[in-house]
Design a protein around this motif. Structure first.
Motif, PDB file in Angstrom:
ATOM      1  N   VAL A  23       0.836  -1.195   0.000  1.00 14.14           N
ATOM      2  CA  VAL A  23       0.000   0.000   0.000  1.00 14.14           C
ATOM      3  C   VAL A  23       0.879   1.256   0.000  1.00 14.14           C
ATOM      4  CG1 VAL A  23      -1.750   1.296   1.276  1.00 14.14           C
ATOM      5  CG2 VAL A  23      -1.794  -1.190   1.300  1.00 14.14           C
ATOM      6  N   THR A  24       0.580   2.203  -0.885  1.00 17.54           N
ATOM      7  CA  THR A  24       1.272   3.490  -0.907  1.00 17.54           C
ATOM      8  C   THR A  24       0.245   4.586  -0.662  1.00 17.54           C
ATOM      9  OG1 THR A  24       2.900   2.660  -2.481  1.00 17.54           O
ATOM     10  CG2 THR A  24       2.736   5.041  -2.245  1.00 17.54           C
ATOM     11  N   LEU A  25       0.460   5.350   0.423  1.00 20.41           N
ATOM     12  CA  LEU A  25      -0.461   6.420   0.780  1.00 20.41           C
ATOM     13  C   LEU A  25       0.208   7.780   0.631  1.00 20.41           C
ATOM     14  CD1 LEU A  25      -2.014   4.996   4.076  1.00 20.41           C
ATOM     15  CD2 LEU A  25      -2.958   4.894   1.765  1.00 20.41           C
ATOM     16  N   ASN A  26      -0.556   8.763   0.260  1.00 16.70           N
ATOM     17  CA  ASN A  26      -0.123  10.153   0.228  1.00 16.70           C
ATOM     18  C   ASN A  26      -0.497  10.751   1.588  1.00 16.70           C
ATOM     19  OD1 ASN A  26       0.802  12.545  -1.187  1.00 16.70           O
ATOM     20  ND2 ASN A  26      -1.327  13.212  -1.168  1.00 16.70           N
ATOM     21  N   GLY A  41     -13.711  10.981   4.934  1.00 19.25           N
ATOM     22  CA  GLY A  41     -14.718   9.983   4.596  1.00 19.25           C
ATOM     23  C   GLY A  41     -14.806   9.788   3.096  1.00 19.25           C
ATOM     24  N   PHE A  42     -15.802   9.048   2.673  1.00 22.10           N
ATOM     25  CA  PHE A  42     -16.025   8.770   1.250  1.00 22.10           C
ATOM     26  C   PHE A  42     -16.798   9.925   0.650  1.00 22.10           C
ATOM     27  CE2 PHE A  42     -18.790   7.176  -2.093  1.00 22.10           C
ATOM     28  CZ  PHE A  42     -17.897   6.508  -2.902  1.00 22.10           C
ATOM     29  N   PRO A  43     -16.459  10.405  -0.466  1.00 20.73           N
ATOM     30  CA  PRO A  43     -15.347  10.149  -1.375  1.00 20.73           C
ATOM     31  C   PRO A  43     -14.316  11.280  -1.350  1.00 20.73           C
ATOM     32  CG  PRO A  43     -17.086  11.167  -2.635  1.00 20.73           C
ATOM     33  CD  PRO A  43     -17.507  11.165  -1.172  1.00 20.73           C
ATOM     34  N   ASP A  44     -13.945  11.764  -0.184  1.00 18.87           N
ATOM     35  CA  ASP A  44     -13.073  12.926  -0.061  1.00 18.87           C
ATOM     36  C   ASP A  44     -11.588  12.582  -0.177  1.00 18.87           C
ATOM     37  OD1 ASP A  44     -14.934  15.077   0.344  1.00 18.87           O
ATOM     38  OD2 ASP A  44     -15.393  14.184   2.281  1.00 18.87           O
ATOM     39  N   SER A  45     -10.748  13.575   0.133  1.00 17.20           N
ATOM     40  CA  SER A  45      -9.290  13.409   0.177  1.00 17.20           C
ATOM     41  C   SER A  45      -8.774  14.265   1.327  1.00 17.20           C
ATOM     42  CB  SER A  45      -8.658  13.876  -1.147  1.00 17.20           C
ATOM     43  OG  SER A  45      -8.731  15.281  -1.259  1.00 17.20           O
ATOM     44  N   LEU A  46      -7.464  14.294   1.516  1.00 18.01           N
ATOM     45  CA  LEU A  46      -6.896  15.085   2.601  1.00 18.01           C
ATOM     46  C   LEU A  46      -7.164  16.575   2.426  1.00 18.01           C
ATOM     47  CD1 LEU A  46      -4.035  16.660   1.711  1.00 18.01           C
ATOM     48  CD2 LEU A  46      -3.169  14.354   1.786  1.00 18.01           C
ATOM     49  N   ILE A  64      -1.587  15.109  11.070  1.00 16.67           N
ATOM     50  CA  ILE A  64      -1.256  14.067  10.097  1.00 16.67           C
ATOM     51  C   ILE A  64      -2.549  13.706   9.378  1.00 16.67           C
ATOM     52  CG2 ILE A  64      -0.327  11.743   9.758  1.00 16.67           C
ATOM     53  CD1 ILE A  64       0.889  12.115  12.663  1.00 16.67           C
ATOM     54  N   ALA A  65      -2.540  13.840   8.042  1.00 12.00           N
ATOM     55  CA  ALA A  65      -3.757  13.562   7.265  1.00 12.00           C
ATOM     56  C   ALA A  65      -3.395  12.781   6.007  1.00 12.00           C
ATOM     57  CB  ALA A  65      -4.459  14.862   6.901  1.00 12.00           C
ATOM     58  N   PRO A  66      -3.767  11.518   5.940  1.00  9.69           N
ATOM     59  CA  PRO A  66      -3.508  10.746   4.726  1.00  9.69           C
ATOM     60  C   PRO A  66      -4.674  10.813   3.741  1.00  9.69           C
ATOM     61  CG  PRO A  66      -4.314   9.288   6.432  1.00  9.69           C
ATOM     62  CD  PRO A  66      -4.240  10.682   7.036  1.00  9.69           C
TER      63      PRO A  66
END
Length: 83
Positions: A23-26, A41-46, A64-66
């Motif tokens: 797994v590679t996370l930003n 949550g779904f379908p958001d991003s950091l 910290i926010a992935p």
């Protein structure tokens, strides 16, 4: 409003890739102190955390926010592995 835009850009530019197994996370980080983990949550991003990340960091915390797997700039799910 301009300050929020600058803070949001600083927060997103702090993002880096974190590899754990397959797994590679930003992940974006900001600040120093006790960690605060922000999960979208779904379908958001950091980017969801742009408006609050600087406030939390300046209050003395490490934010910290992935991008969770399959969202934002994190690696997508491999459906063949899930089946």
């Amino acid at each position: 409003m301009h300050g929020t835009t600058v803070a949001a850009r600083m927060f997103r530019e702090s993002a880096h890739r974190l590899k754990a197994g397959d797994v590679t996370l930003n992940v974006a980080q900001m600040g120093a102190g006790p960690p605060v983990l922000l999960l979208h949550g779904f379908p958001d991003s950091l980017q969801l955390w742009d408006p609050v990340a600087l406030r939390i960091a300046t209050a003395g915390y490490r934010v910290i926010a992935p991008d969770l797997r399959g969202f934002g700039e994190s690696a997508p799910f491999n459906l063949l592995v899930l089946v």
